[in-house]
Design a protein around this motif. Structure first.
Motif, PDB file in Angstrom:
ATOM      1  N   ARG A 106      51.478  41.533  43.163  1.00 16.02           N
ATOM      2  CA  ARG A 106      50.161  41.009  42.793  1.00 16.02           C
ATOM      3  C   ARG A 106      50.291  39.565  42.293  1.00 16.02           C
ATOM      4  O   ARG A 106      51.326  39.173  41.752  1.00 16.02           O
ATOM      5  N   TYR A 141      52.090  47.710  47.778  1.00 15.20           N
ATOM      6  CA  TYR A 141      51.376  46.587  47.171  1.00 15.20           C
ATOM      7  C   TYR A 141      51.148  46.895  45.712  1.00 15.20           C
ATOM      8  O   TYR A 141      50.422  47.834  45.355  1.00 15.20           O
ATOM      9  N   GLY A 142      51.796  46.112  44.864  1.00 13.89           N
ATOM     10  CA  GLY A 142      51.656  46.316  43.431  1.00 13.89           C
ATOM     11  C   GLY A 142      52.909  45.867  42.712  1.00 13.89           C
ATOM     12  O   GLY A 142      53.931  45.536  43.328  1.00 13.89           O
TER      13      GLY A 142
END
Length: 458
Positions: A106, A141-142
């Motif tokens: 992110r 994603y993260g």
């Protein structure tokens, strides 16, 4: 291991980690996140090789790939710590012929600031290049520590480790498919080429001969340990109980001597006619030991059981689809008594009942409902274009009454039960399906892609 504990050995995936970046982005922050990423992967309990050092050019990527290659990883985790072009990705993929799980972070900056990392765009450009080179790709994603972040990675890793085990898998075929059971037939060469499984054949008469000469002490021990959790075995005809133990010893010896992962057995008509036994509970007892066992010499069914057991770490079962209930949106899955004790529904009594076969009226067969919970139904089969893998998630309902003598599971798929039945019948799938505890759709999707066969999700 308790026979009532539904846990099985599953291959442990080996991961490799590489972290790529460019010096024009926030490198210090990217390095911190790479260090956290490595620690988060290690906390999952997987063997992880590699380091958090940021790779900045193709030469560094090449050198890292050579080091990682020595560990024979199942999956490459590629952290896009910042944006980068695809040259390093291609270099890593050239050396490591494994699926890749990209990891995008992110953006940390405040509103109005420039992109600190541009990590997601980097993962996107990497995915395009990897797919063009033929790699299987998944992505995360993260940031490290986020809940459920590693779910896609875990599915891919289990699939890759299972694919590796399948390449070295060995199954025993006892007898041949019954007359007219075309869905239980298979092509040895195609099976080995596409899936990897090799087959060791054993003639039924050799099994019967080995059973008749099985060591008395081993047969007695098998019967005693089975009676301990199924006292009902003592109520059956003594000669049938003796044959149950003898067949178990003979088949288990074959499994051990040939170093097999499981069996596909022609369970009728010769077993009852020539040996005086229905081997349902014998196969269930072997499944209690951790081997997979398929009835009616269904070799592809046995491979389906094998891949489900390795993906899930739980015991699967092969069954017929015998009923549809539109009102409850369920189908009933049944077979005549070959389920292992670990699949028995927990009832008021601790016993796992054994009895005579529902049709042949001789021993020995199980007679209990299957335990409830989340489940996945699957089938490896052969369609017009070659191998294919069908799968659908759902749940097995808690049914106190065993609807049909033998072993019954009432399965509610996430899709319409009628649609599931339509696909099985109208698309010409083999008549046995397998099911296992837990939701395995993501892993099955990845496995089909890794095996380069058609995946059919319902």
């Amino acid at each position: 291991m308790s026979t009532r504990e539904n846990k099985r050995e599953a291959p442990v995936p080996v991961l490799a980690l590489a972290c790529i970046a460019r010096p024009t982005f926030a490198v210090d922050y990217a390095q911190q996140m790479a260090t956290r990423a490595l620690a988060a992967l290690q906390q999952e309990g997987w063997p992880v090789y590699g380091e958090a050092r940021l790779l900045m050019d193709a030469q560094a990527a090449h050198e890292q790939a050579l080091r990682l290659k020595e560990h024979e990883p199942d999956v490459l985790v590629l952290l896009c710590a910042t944006f980068s072009d695809a040259s390093m990705v291609v270099e890593l993929a050239d050396q490591l012929a494994v699926p890749v799980c990209l990891w995008a972070l992110r953006e940390p900056g405040a509103a109005g600031e420039r992109l600190w990392l541009n990590s997601l765009c980097g993962a996107h450009i990497a995915a395009h290049a990897l797919r063009k080179t033929g790699r299987v790709v998944r992505y995360l994603y993260g940031d490290p520590g986020e809940e459920n972040l590693f779910v896609p990675l875990a599915a891919l890793a289990r699939a890759a480790a299972t694919r590796r085990r399948l390449r070295a898998s060995r199954l025993g075929l006892v007898g041949e498919a019954p007359t007219g059971f075309y869905g239980c037939q298979f092509d040895d060469l195609a099976l080995t080429r596409v899936i990897g499984t090799t087959v060791s054949r054993l003639d039924l008469q050799r099994v019967f001969s080995a059973a008749r000469s099985a060591p008395t002490s081993a047969v007695a021990a098998a019967i005693a340990s089975t009676q301990e959790r199924s006292p009902s075995l003592q109520a059956l005809a003594p000669e049938e109980v003796q044959r149950f133990g003898a067949a178990y010893v003979a088949l288990r010896t074959f499994l051990k001597e040939q170093q097999l992962d499981g069996l596909a057995v022609r369970c009728w008509p010769e077993f009852p006619q020539d040996f005086g036994l229905m081997p349902c509970a014998t196969l269930g007892r072997l499944a209690d030991d951790g081997f997979i066992c398929a009835c009616e010499a269904d070799l592809h069914g046995a491979v389906t059981l094998l891949l489900l057991q390795w993906l899930s770490g739980a015991a699967p079962l092969l069954a017929d689809v015998v009923a549809l209930n539109e009102e409850t949106n369920t189908i009933s899955l049944w077979h005549c008594g070959n389920a292992p004790a670990c699949l028995a529904r927990a009832g008021a009594a601790e016993e796992v009942p054994l009895t005579v076969h529902c049709n042949r009226r001789i021993g020995v067969a199980g007679n209990f409902a299957i335990r409830p919970g989340p489940a996945t139904l699957a089938r490896l089969g052969v369609g017009p274009d070659g191998y294919r893998l069908l799968y659908v998630e759902g749940e097995i309902l808690d049914e106190p009454v065993n609807r049909f003598a033998g072993n019954t599971a009432v399965f509610r798929p996430i899709t319409a039960a009628r649609s599931l039945l339509d696909r099985l019948i109208l698309d010409g799938w083999e008549h046995h399906v397998a099911f296992v505890a837990g939701h395995q759709a993501q892993a099955l999707e990845a496995l089909a892609e890794l095996l380069q066969i058609e995946g059919v999700a319902l």
